[in-house]
Design a protein around this motif. Structure first.
Motif, PDB file in Angstrom:
ATOM      1  N   VAL A  24      41.299  26.043  10.740  1.00 37.62           N
ATOM      2  CA  VAL A  24      40.908  26.211  12.138  1.00 37.62           C
ATOM      3  C   VAL A  24      41.758  27.292  12.786  1.00 37.62           C
ATOM      4  CG1 VAL A  24      40.736  25.051  14.349  1.00 37.62           C
ATOM      5  CG2 VAL A  24      40.265  23.785  12.253  1.00 37.62           C
ATOM      6  N   SER A  25      41.135  28.141  13.564  1.00 32.70           N
ATOM      7  CA  SER A  25      41.896  29.156  14.299  1.00 32.70           C
ATOM      8  C   SER A  25      41.233  29.435  15.639  1.00 32.70           C
ATOM      9  CB  SER A  25      41.978  30.454  13.495  1.00 32.70           C
ATOM     10  OG  SER A  25      40.687  30.990  13.288  1.00 32.70           O
ATOM     11  N   GLY A  26      42.019  29.980  16.564  1.00 33.65           N
ATOM     12  CA  GLY A  26      41.458  30.441  17.822  1.00 33.65           C
ATOM     13  C   GLY A  26      41.575  29.487  18.987  1.00 33.65           C
ATOM     14  N   TYR A  27      42.138  28.304  18.779  1.00 33.11           N
ATOM     15  CA  TYR A  27      42.288  27.397  19.902  1.00 33.11           C
ATOM     16  C   TYR A  27      43.365  26.370  19.599  1.00 33.11           C
ATOM     17  CZ  TYR A  27      39.442  24.180  17.130  1.00 33.11           C
ATOM     18  OH  TYR A  27      38.952  23.381  16.141  1.00 33.11           O
ATOM     19  N   SER A  28      43.673  25.570  20.615  1.00 34.87           N
ATOM     20  CA  SER A  28      44.689  24.535  20.454  1.00 34.87           C
ATOM     21  C   SER A  28      44.082  23.374  19.702  1.00 34.87           C
ATOM     22  CB  SER A  28      45.190  24.066  21.828  1.00 34.87           C
ATOM     23  OG  SER A  28      46.142  23.040  21.677  1.00 34.87           O
ATOM     24  N   TYR A  29      44.124  23.461  18.405  1.00 34.15           N
ATOM     25  CA  TYR A  29      43.444  22.543  17.500  1.00 34.15           C
ATOM     26  C   TYR A  29      43.801  21.081  17.755  1.00 34.15           C
ATOM     27  CZ  TYR A  29      43.241  20.151  12.964  1.00 34.15           C
ATOM     28  OH  TYR A  29      43.061  19.248  11.965  1.00 34.15           O
ATOM     29  N   SER A  30      45.031  20.825  18.092  1.00 34.68           N
ATOM     30  CA  SER A  30      45.508  19.437  18.165  1.00 34.68           C
ATOM     31  C   SER A  30      44.818  18.635  19.262  1.00 34.68           C
ATOM     32  CB  SER A  30      47.016  19.408  18.372  1.00 34.68           C
ATOM     33  OG  SER A  30      47.353  20.028  19.598  1.00 34.68           O
ATOM     34  N   SER A  31      44.243  19.294  20.248  1.00 37.40           N
ATOM     35  CA  SER A  31      43.641  18.570  21.363  1.00 37.40           C
ATOM     36  C   SER A  31      42.142  18.331  21.173  1.00 37.40           C
ATOM     37  CB  SER A  31      43.861  19.342  22.661  1.00 37.40           C
ATOM     38  OG  SER A  31      43.159  20.579  22.622  1.00 37.40           O
ATOM     39  N   TYR A  32      41.577  18.776  20.069  1.00 38.35           N
ATOM     40  CA  TYR A  32      40.138  18.702  19.859  1.00 38.35           C
ATOM     41  C   TYR A  32      39.730  17.501  19.021  1.00 38.35           C
ATOM     42  CZ  TYR A  32      38.947  23.313  21.713  1.00 38.35           C
ATOM     43  OH  TYR A  32      38.722  24.379  22.529  1.00 38.35           O
ATOM     44  N   ALA A  97      34.043  21.048  15.697  1.00 35.56           N
ATOM     45  CA  ALA A  97      35.088  20.753  16.676  1.00 35.56           C
ATOM     46  C   ALA A  97      34.524  20.800  18.081  1.00 35.56           C
ATOM     47  CB  ALA A  97      36.220  21.773  16.542  1.00 35.56           C
ATOM     48  N   GLU A  98      35.142  20.022  18.941  1.00 29.72           N
ATOM     49  CA  GLU A  98      34.797  20.091  20.349  1.00 29.72           C
ATOM     50  C   GLU A  98      35.972  19.568  21.168  1.00 29.72           C
ATOM     51  OE1 GLU A  98      31.901  21.576  21.831  1.00 29.72           O
ATOM     52  OE2 GLU A  98      33.545  21.446  23.278  1.00 29.72           O
ATOM     53  N   GLU A  99      36.145  20.142  22.342  1.00 29.58           N
ATOM     54  CA  GLU A  99      37.229  19.725  23.230  1.00 29.58           C
ATOM     55  C   GLU A  99      36.684  18.836  24.339  1.00 29.58           C
ATOM     56  OE1 GLU A  99      39.045  22.845  25.539  1.00 29.58           O
ATOM     57  OE2 GLU A  99      40.988  21.838  25.493  1.00 29.58           O
ATOM     58  N   ASP A 113      26.894  17.211  20.330  1.00 29.52           N
ATOM     59  CA  ASP A 113      28.084  17.214  21.187  1.00 29.52           C
ATOM     60  C   ASP A 113      29.146  18.201  20.732  1.00 29.52           C
ATOM     61  OD1 ASP A 113      27.936  13.615  21.721  1.00 29.52           O
ATOM     62  OD2 ASP A 113      27.059  15.264  22.875  1.00 29.52           O
ATOM     63  N   PHE A 114      28.989  18.758  19.532  1.00 35.49           N
ATOM     64  CA  PHE A 114      29.999  19.646  18.968  1.00 35.49           C
ATOM     65  C   PHE A 114      29.544  21.100  19.093  1.00 35.49           C
ATOM     66  CE2 PHE A 114      33.019  16.780  16.841  1.00 35.49           C
ATOM     67  CZ  PHE A 114      32.344  15.583  17.009  1.00 35.49           C
ATOM     68  N   GLY A 115      30.398  21.919  19.678  1.00 36.58           N
ATOM     69  CA  GLY A 115      30.011  23.297  19.943  1.00 36.58           C
ATOM     70  C   GLY A 115      30.485  24.306  18.913  1.00 36.58           C
ATOM     71  N   TYR A 116      31.425  23.924  18.079  1.00 36.60           N
ATOM     72  CA  TYR A 116      32.002  24.859  17.112  1.00 36.60           C
ATOM     73  C   TYR A 116      31.763  24.337  15.708  1.00 36.60           C
ATOM     74  CZ  TYR A 116      34.322  26.393  21.353  1.00 36.60           C
ATOM     75  OH  TYR A 116      34.579  26.823  22.624  1.00 36.60           O
TER      76      TYR A 116
END
Length: 127
Positions: A24-32, A97-99, A113-116
């Motif tokens: 995973v790259s490009g975002y704060s993975y831990s919060s998703y 993944a989704e936040e 519900d998942f955008g990525y």
């Protein structure tokens, strides 16, 4: 730009094991909320397992006791350990993944519900 890249798919005989990884790259993975999904040609995509930011997990009944989802936040990687594989596990496997889903919706594992999404990795189990 959020990117998910799966690896680890392949061909295995029934009863065998595989471990899928999703970098995973490009975002704060831990919060998703993260999930593994699978799709057979001509059928709808279905949730295999999800894992929330707090580590809580949810599994499809068909894989309970055989598959384990986990995440390594330090490595920004999602895993799916698949044991006792069956021919009916044959499918293209995707990570997603989704936040901000919240625990309830994360555990539901609805693809909409998942955008990525990653590009998928094929798993083939022969009898």
């Amino acid at each position: 730009q959020v990117q998910l890249v799966e690896s680890g798919g392949g061909s295995v005989q029934a009863g065998g094991s595989l471990r899928l990884s999703c970098a995973v790259s490009g975002y704060s993975y831990s919060s998703y909320c993260m999930g593994w999904f699978r799709q057979v040609l001509g059928k709808e995509r279905e949730a295999v397992a999800t894992i929330d930011s707090d580590g809580s997990t949810s599994y499809a009944d068909s894989v309970k006791g055989r598959f384990t989802i986990s995440r390594d936040n330090a490595k920004n990687t999602l895993y799916l350990q698949m044991n006792s594989l069956k021919p009916e596990d044959t499918a293209m496997y995707y990570c997603a993944a989704e936040e901000g889903l919240g625990h309830t919706y994360c555990s539901l594992g609805r693809p909409a519900d998942f955008g990525y999404w990653g590009q998928g990795t094929q798993v083939t189990v022969s009898s």
